[in-house]
Design a protein around this motif. Structure first.
Motif, PDB file in Angstrom:
ATOM      1  N   ASN A   1       0.914  -1.014   0.070  1.00 39.49           N
ATOM      2  CA  ASN A   1      -0.043  -0.029   0.128  1.00 39.49           C
ATOM      3  C   ASN A   1       0.900   1.173   0.208  1.00 39.49           C
ATOM      4  O   ASN A   1       0.523   2.315   0.678  1.00 39.49           O
ATOM      5  N   SER A   2       1.999   1.370  -0.852  1.00 34.87           N
ATOM      6  CA  SER A   2       2.711   2.135  -0.840  1.00 34.87           C
ATOM      7  C   SER A   2       3.313   2.455  -2.257  1.00 34.87           C
ATOM      8  O   SER A   2       3.378   1.461  -3.014  1.00 34.87           O
ATOM      9  N   LEU A   3       3.575   3.655  -2.799  1.00 36.42           N
ATOM     10  CA  LEU A   3       4.331   3.959  -4.055  1.00 36.42           C
ATOM     11  C   LEU A   3       5.513   3.361  -4.088  1.00 36.42           C
ATOM     12  O   LEU A   3       5.926   2.722  -5.303  1.00 36.42           O
ATOM     13  N   ALA A   4       6.381   3.103  -3.206  1.00 30.24           N
ATOM     14  CA  ALA A   4       7.641   2.463  -3.221  1.00 30.24           C
ATOM     15  C   ALA A   4       7.385   0.941  -3.525  1.00 30.24           C
ATOM     16  O   ALA A   4       8.028   0.349  -4.316  1.00 30.24           O
ATOM     17  N   GLY A   5       6.216   0.341  -3.079  1.00 30.68           N
ATOM     18  CA  GLY A   5       6.105  -1.213  -3.464  1.00 30.68           C
ATOM     19  C   GLY A   5       5.552  -1.257  -4.892  1.00 30.68           C
ATOM     20  O   GLY A   5       5.717  -2.297  -5.504  1.00 30.68           O
TER      21      GLY A   5
ATOM     22  N   PRO B   1       0.032  -2.301  -9.589  1.00 28.68           N
ATOM     23  CA  PRO B   1      -0.652  -1.273  -8.655  1.00 28.68           C
ATOM     24  C   PRO B   1      -1.923  -1.676  -8.072  1.00 28.68           C
ATOM     25  O   PRO B   1      -2.289  -1.460  -6.996  1.00 28.68           O
ATOM     26  N   LEU B   2      -2.711  -2.271  -8.804  1.00 29.74           N
ATOM     27  CA  LEU B   2      -4.053  -2.713  -8.290  1.00 29.74           C
ATOM     28  C   LEU B   2      -4.082  -3.647  -7.186  1.00 29.74           C
ATOM     29  O   LEU B   2      -4.778  -3.562  -6.256  1.00 29.74           O
ATOM     30  N   VAL B   3      -2.836  -4.469  -7.450  1.00 29.63           N
ATOM     31  CA  VAL B   3      -2.670  -5.555  -6.197  1.00 29.63           C
ATOM     32  C   VAL B   3      -2.148  -5.154  -4.865  1.00 29.63           C
ATOM     33  O   VAL B   3      -2.439  -5.273  -3.781  1.00 29.63           O
ATOM     34  N   VAL B   4      -1.178  -4.229  -5.198  1.00 23.66           N
ATOM     35  CA  VAL B   4      -0.555  -3.417  -4.135  1.00 23.66           C
ATOM     36  C   VAL B   4      -1.198  -2.324  -3.461  1.00 23.66           C
ATOM     37  O   VAL B   4      -1.269  -2.446  -1.941  1.00 23.66           O
ATOM     38  N   LEU B   5      -2.086  -1.442  -4.099  1.00 25.77           N
ATOM     39  CA  LEU B   5      -2.501  -0.288  -3.372  1.00 25.77           C
ATOM     40  C   LEU B   5      -3.920  -0.734  -2.866  1.00 25.77           C
ATOM     41  O   LEU B   5      -4.662  -1.330  -3.718  1.00 25.77           O
ATOM     42  N   ASN B   6      -4.335  -0.387  -1.716  1.00 21.46           N
ATOM     43  CA  ASN B   6      -5.717  -0.460  -1.475  1.00 21.46           C
ATOM     44  C   ASN B   6      -6.116   0.759  -0.613  1.00 21.46           C
ATOM     45  O   ASN B   6      -7.421   1.097  -0.478  1.00 21.46           O
TER      46      ASN B   6
ATOM     47  N   ALA C   1      -6.361   6.982  -2.374  1.00 19.20           N
ATOM     48  CA  ALA C   1      -5.485   8.431  -2.195  1.00 19.20           C
ATOM     49  C   ALA C   1      -4.104   8.205  -2.590  1.00 19.20           C
ATOM     50  O   ALA C   1      -3.508   9.089  -3.034  1.00 19.20           O
ATOM     51  N   LYS C   2      -3.672   6.944  -2.911  1.00 18.75           N
ATOM     52  CA  LYS C   2      -2.462   6.521  -3.189  1.00 18.75           C
ATOM     53  C   LYS C   2      -2.504   5.822  -4.793  1.00 18.75           C
ATOM     54  O   LYS C   2      -1.549   5.299  -5.306  1.00 18.75           O
ATOM     55  N   TYR C   3      -3.411   5.587  -5.334  1.00 17.52           N
ATOM     56  CA  TYR C   3      -3.877   5.014  -6.558  1.00 17.52           C
ATOM     57  C   TYR C   3      -2.973   5.908  -7.749  1.00 17.52           C
ATOM     58  O   TYR C   3      -2.745   7.029  -7.668  1.00 17.52           O
ATOM     59  N   THR C   4      -2.352   5.098  -8.679  1.00 17.75           N
ATOM     60  CA  THR C   4      -1.690   5.611  -9.939  1.00 17.75           C
ATOM     61  C   THR C   4      -2.817   6.027 -10.719  1.00 17.75           C
ATOM     62  O   THR C   4      -4.117   5.600 -10.752  1.00 17.75           O
ATOM     63  N   LEU C   5      -2.633   6.622 -11.906  1.00 20.66           N
ATOM     64  CA  LEU C   5      -3.732   6.895 -12.790  1.00 20.66           C
ATOM     65  C   LEU C   5      -4.371   6.051 -13.511  1.00 20.66           C
ATOM     66  O   LEU C   5      -5.643   6.146 -13.454  1.00 20.66           O
ATOM     67  N   THR C   6      -3.606   4.949 -13.898  1.00 19.64           N
ATOM     68  CA  THR C   6      -4.334   3.826 -14.532  1.00 19.64           C
ATOM     69  C   THR C   6      -5.273   3.150 -13.750  1.00 19.64           C
ATOM     70  O   THR C   6      -6.382   2.707 -14.095  1.00 19.64           O
TER      71      THR C   6
END
Length: 303
Positions: free
Chosen positions: A165-169, A240-245, A248-253
């Protein structure tokens, strides 16, 4: 012996015809009418396949609510052009924030891929060490595996590092690509060993050889690596869909997925969101295409 006698004895051999040029056949510089028409038909067909979906998506994003977007043949020129669909996208999701997240991940991916792929490509191409062949085989074997195969192991690794749940991940698994290592290996392999050996005899360190000899000859390929790495990081959706939940931290796609769930019945808004995500890549490639094609054509050592 007279000149006439000499001219009689000397036989002029007829010109030998090239194997691919038979008598009566036209050369590559003078194509026949049939081949000329066939080339342009093939080019137009490829153009329709590659550019057609983009033109249709752009046209759909500019059409008003009263226009039929499913007519056949499709009407590519909107009768009621409007930007309301783009405004609806901006009102629905924080496009600017998501774009900044994608940009941060893309820039970090470009930096690490260029640096690490250059080092690895030089090491495999010009340095001698035990196990080099095995290491190269392991790296190349990863190209045979689809990304979905290693998705679970990557997620468990990122989670154990506390980067879920981070952009580094999002960035870390794409920090270096086996394909980019292979590209830089190919570019570094074209540098003659004699030049590097002469620099080593003159006392140049490994860093100096990389900076003054290797980098000037592989920077063209590095531009290709940089551009393809950024496009891959920007377009990535599954990881990114798997890592981020956290939305507010989503990428554009990933953020654009919300449009599909909220405006599934209104494909005009979905098309507008797709164009918003695609336009930055078009601008980037238009500005960097000169360096991209120079990198593809780069080969020998520059004098």
């Amino acid at each position: 012996m007279s000149a006439a006698t000499i001219s009689d004895t000397v036989q002029v051999k007829p010109k030998r015809e090239l194997p691919w040029r038979r008598r009566g056949e036209a050369g590559f510089d003078k194509p026949t009418l049939l081949s000329f028409v066939g080339r342009y038909v093939l080019l137009i067909f490829c153009l329709i396949i590659t550019i057609g979906p983009f033109i249709w998506e752009l046209s759909t994003s500019l059409k008003g609510q009263g226009e039929d977007i499913y007519s056949f043949p499709p009407n590519l020129i909107p009768q009621q052009p409007t930007l309301d669909n783009y405004a609806e996208v901006l009102r629905t999701i924080p496009v600017i924030n998501y774009a900044w997240h994608s940009l941060a991940v893309g820039i970090a991916t470009v930096i690490t891929n260029v640096i690490f792929a250059t080092f690895a490509g030089y090491a495999f191409a010009q340095m001698k060490f035990k196990g080099k062949g095995i290491c190269m085989a392991i790296i190349l074997s990863t190209l045979l595996l689809p990304g979905e195969v290693t998705l679970t192991s990557q997620y468990l690794t990122i989670k154990s590092l506390g980067l879920a749940n981070s952009l580094a991940g999002v960035f870390l698994p794409g920090a270096i690509s086996a394909m980019n290592v292979l590209l830089m290996y190919t570019a570094a392999r074209a540098i003659p060993n004699s030049i590097l050996d002469a620099a080593a005899i003159d006392g140049a360190t490994t860093y100096q050889r990389l900076r003054h000899i290797v980098w000037p000859n592989v920077k063209g390929m590095a531009s290709v690596v940089a551009l393809m790495s950024f496009i891959g990081a920007w377009d990535d959706f599954l990881w990114p869909l798997v890592v981020l939940n956290d939305p507010a931290k989503y990428t554009l796609t990933v953020g654009m997925q919300y449009l599909q769930s909220s405006f599934g019945a209104n494909q005009r808004v979905v098309a507008a969101g797709t164009m918003i995500a695609l336009i930055p890549l078009i601008i980037l490639f238009a500005c960097a295409q000169k360096f991209f094609f120079k990198g593809v054509e780069a080969g020998g050592v520059k004098g």
